[in-house]
Design a protein around this motif. Structure first.
Motif, short mmCIF file in Angstrom:
data_model
loop_
_atom_site.label_atom_id
_atom_site.label_comp_id
_atom_site.label_asym_id
_atom_site.label_seq_id
_atom_site.Cartn_x
_atom_site.Cartn_y
_atom_site.Cartn_z
N SER A 187 -58.60 27.80 50.59
CA SER A 187 -58.67 28.95 51.51
C SER A 187 -59.95 29.77 51.34
O SER A 187 -60.13 30.78 52.02
CB SER A 187 -57.46 29.87 51.28
N HIS A 188 -60.85 29.33 50.44
CA HIS A 188 -62.05 30.13 50.18
C HIS A 188 -63.13 29.86 51.23
O HIS A 188 -63.42 28.71 51.55
CB HIS A 188 -62.60 29.83 48.78
N PRO A 189 -63.75 30.91 51.76
CA PRO A 189 -64.74 30.73 52.84
C PRO A 189 -66.01 29.99 52.43
O PRO A 189 -66.71 29.45 53.29
CB PRO A 189 -65.05 32.17 53.27
N ASP A 190 -66.33 29.96 51.13
CA ASP A 190 -67.56 29.29 50.68
C ASP A 190 -67.34 27.82 50.31
O ASP A 190 -68.29 27.13 49.93
CB ASP A 190 -68.16 30.01 49.48
N VAL A 191 -66.10 27.36 50.44
CA VAL A 191 -65.77 25.98 50.07
C VAL A 191 -65.67 25.13 51.34
O VAL A 191 -65.02 25.51 52.31
CB VAL A 191 -64.44 25.91 49.29
N ASP A 192 -66.31 23.98 51.28
CA ASP A 192 -66.27 23.08 52.43
C ASP A 192 -65.05 22.17 52.37
O ASP A 192 -64.31 22.05 53.33
CB ASP A 192 -67.54 22.24 52.48
N ARG A 193 -64.84 21.52 51.23
CA ARG A 193 -63.75 20.56 51.12
C ARG A 193 -63.19 20.55 49.71
O ARG A 193 -63.94 20.66 48.74
CB ARG A 193 -64.24 19.15 51.50
N VAL A 194 -61.88 20.41 49.58
CA VAL A 194 -61.21 20.36 48.28
C VAL A 194 -60.57 18.98 48.12
O VAL A 194 -59.90 18.49 49.03
CB VAL A 194 -60.13 21.45 48.15
N TYR A 195 -60.78 18.38 46.95
CA TYR A 195 -60.19 17.08 46.64
C TYR A 195 -59.13 17.27 45.57
O TYR A 195 -59.43 17.51 44.40
CB TYR A 195 -61.27 16.11 46.13
N TYR A 196 -57.87 17.17 45.97
CA TYR A 196 -56.76 17.28 45.01
C TYR A 196 -55.53 16.64 45.63
O TYR A 196 -55.11 17.04 46.73
CB TYR A 196 -56.47 18.74 44.65
N PRO A 197 -54.92 15.66 44.97
CA PRO A 197 -53.77 14.96 45.56
C PRO A 197 -52.56 15.83 45.84
O PRO A 197 -51.70 15.46 46.64
CB PRO A 197 -53.45 13.88 44.51
N GLY A 198 -52.50 16.99 45.18
CA GLY A 198 -51.37 17.88 45.38
C GLY A 198 -51.41 18.66 46.68
O GLY A 198 -50.42 19.30 47.07
N LEU A 199 -52.53 18.61 47.39
CA LEU A 199 -52.64 19.26 48.69
C LEU A 199 -52.15 18.31 49.78
O LEU A 199 -52.52 17.13 49.79
CB LEU A 199 -54.09 19.67 48.96
N LYS A 200 -51.38 18.81 50.70
CA LYS A 200 -50.84 17.95 51.76
C LYS A 200 -51.95 17.40 52.66
O LYS A 200 -51.75 16.37 53.32
CB LYS A 200 -49.81 18.72 52.59
N ALA A 201 -53.09 18.06 52.66
CA ALA A 201 -54.21 17.58 53.46
C ALA A 201 -54.90 16.37 52.82
O ALA A 201 -55.71 15.71 53.47
CB ALA A 201 -55.23 18.70 53.64
#
Length: 407
Positions: free
Chosen positions: A264-278
């Motif tokens: 949810s951070h505005p400065d982050v483009d993409r997050v890699y973590y299997p626990g996220l539904k995305a």
């Protein structure tokens, strides 16, 4: 009986003294009753009671037949590759640990063992890439550092059809979360330096095989090549394993909170973590694992090496260092650190962007970790604004010089 209880009581009480902790047999050799007649040990490279206890514990944890402990994770990987011969091919995950890439490419390829890298997060890619020469499929799941998840059961079926072995690097998940041998893999490897040891105070590697026959081959390599784990480091890994389930649970809980914060951070483009539904293979991760692990990677919207460097040198609790899986939170910049040996074009094609940052979430209070990341983002923003002001000032000065020259 729960897995945690089974784990704790799989660590034996010393039958000789009743010691509750596994003794450290710090010896190079063992006295024999007669030539070839001994108490099960003759020379410490071939076998040591402390190391053997560790090997039995990890084999039981992974539901395998045979365990073998090595001096490092790369020594464990090297032992598996020595099962191959000239002309064989390895089909490996494209987003592979930089040390494994270096070993595969710069050591074994010159001996005539070729490597084909594919995105194994799609099982059909594996099926399409197998050739008659493929003898080993090598996957990490989750991968280092973009946390790709591969379907172990599906790839195991493909390996069986193709007549090749499947080896899974289970370092990121650990047997507390995932047991690849149950899902059909033939071999599991670990950098026991990470979650198994758990305290950033040792270097170690583990190989576990599904069958006794395969285990005997690995044990032969272990003895013949000699890259064994010392008794003291074996003891340290055993001590780490005693708290593995508790530590991994907290790593996972903290990581989920950090991943959601980054998402949810505005400065982050993409997050890699299997626990996220995305996450691309979130459903597969949920199906084959009991949790999603303690490693997160993310990219910045300002996708530059300079921004990543500024961020990783601005944290307080997250320490800038190689490795992961310890009590203290760590972070690193893979492009300049863990994956520097991977060519830039290959690194980027596998998803390791210039601004990718890898976090190893420790056991600190999650709120403190979130606050640390937020203050690093604030420092990055201030640095960026300062740079923009400097650039604007320089441009204005240049314009004024040009104007004066025109007059």
């Amino acid at each position: 009986m729960s897995s945690a209880t089974i784990l704790i009581h799989s660590i034996p009480v010393d039958p000789l003294t009743g010691a509750i902790a596994v003794p450290i047999y710090q010896t190079s050799t063992f006295v024999q009753d007669a030539p070839g007649i001994n108490k099960g040990y003759d020379y410490a490279r071939s076998g040591n009671p402390t190391r053997e206890t560790l090997e039995n514990i990890i084999a039981a944890l992974e539901k395998g037949s045979t365990g073998a402990a090595f001096a490092s994770g790369l020594a464990a990987i090297d032992a598996v590759l020595k099962l191959l011969q000239q002309g064989d091919e390895i089909l490996a995950v494209d987003d592979i640990y930089g040390g494994a890439f270096r070993l595969f490419t710069h050591i074994y390829q010159k001996f005539g063992i070729n490597v084909n890298y594919v995105d194994t997060s799609r099982a059909e890619n594996v099926f399409n890439a197998i050739t008659p020469k493929t003898k080993l499929i090598w996957i990490e799941t989750p991968t280092n550092p973009t946390l790709k998840v591969s379907d172990i059961r599906a790839i195991a079926a493909i390996a069986k059809t193709g007549g090749c072995l499947l080896c899974v690097d289970n370092t990121f998940a650990s047997p507390a979360l995932q047991q690849p041998l149950i899902l059909g893999a033939d071999i599991v490897v670990h950098s026991a330096t990470k979650y198994l040891g758990g305290h950033s105070d040792l270097i170690a590697g583990i190989v576990v095989t599904k069958t006794k026959e395969l285990g005997e081959k690995i044990k032969f390599v272990q003895n013949a090549s000699g890259a064994i784990l010392s008794p003291f480091d074996s003891f340290l890994v055993i001590r780490g394993i005693e708290t593995l389930h508790l530590r991994v649970k907290q790593h996972c809980d903290n990581a989920q909170l950090v991943a959601e914060f980054l998402q949810s951070h505005p400065d982050v483009d993409r997050v890699y973590y299997p626990g996220l539904k995305a996450h691309f293979n979130h459903d597969i991760a949920a199906r084959q694992s009991k949790g999603f692990g303690g490693v997160i990677s993310f990219t910045l919207k300002d996708d530059t090496e300079e921004s990543a460097t500024a961020f990783v040198t601005s944290t307080q609790y997250f320490k800038l260092a190689e490795s992961l899986g310890g009590v203290k939170s760590l972070l690193c910049h893979p492009a300049q650190m863990t994956h520097k040996s991977v060519p830039a074009e290959k690194r980027k094609s596998a998803g390791v962007a210039d601004s990718l940052i890898r976090l190893s979430i420790g056991l600190e209070d999650a709120e403190d970790l979130l606050a640390d990341l937020e203050q690093a983002f604030e420092k990055l923003k201030i640095s960026r604004l300062s740079t923009e002001v400097s650039v604007a000032g320089a441009q204005a000065a240049n314009s004024q010089v040009s104007l004066n020259q025109d007059h």
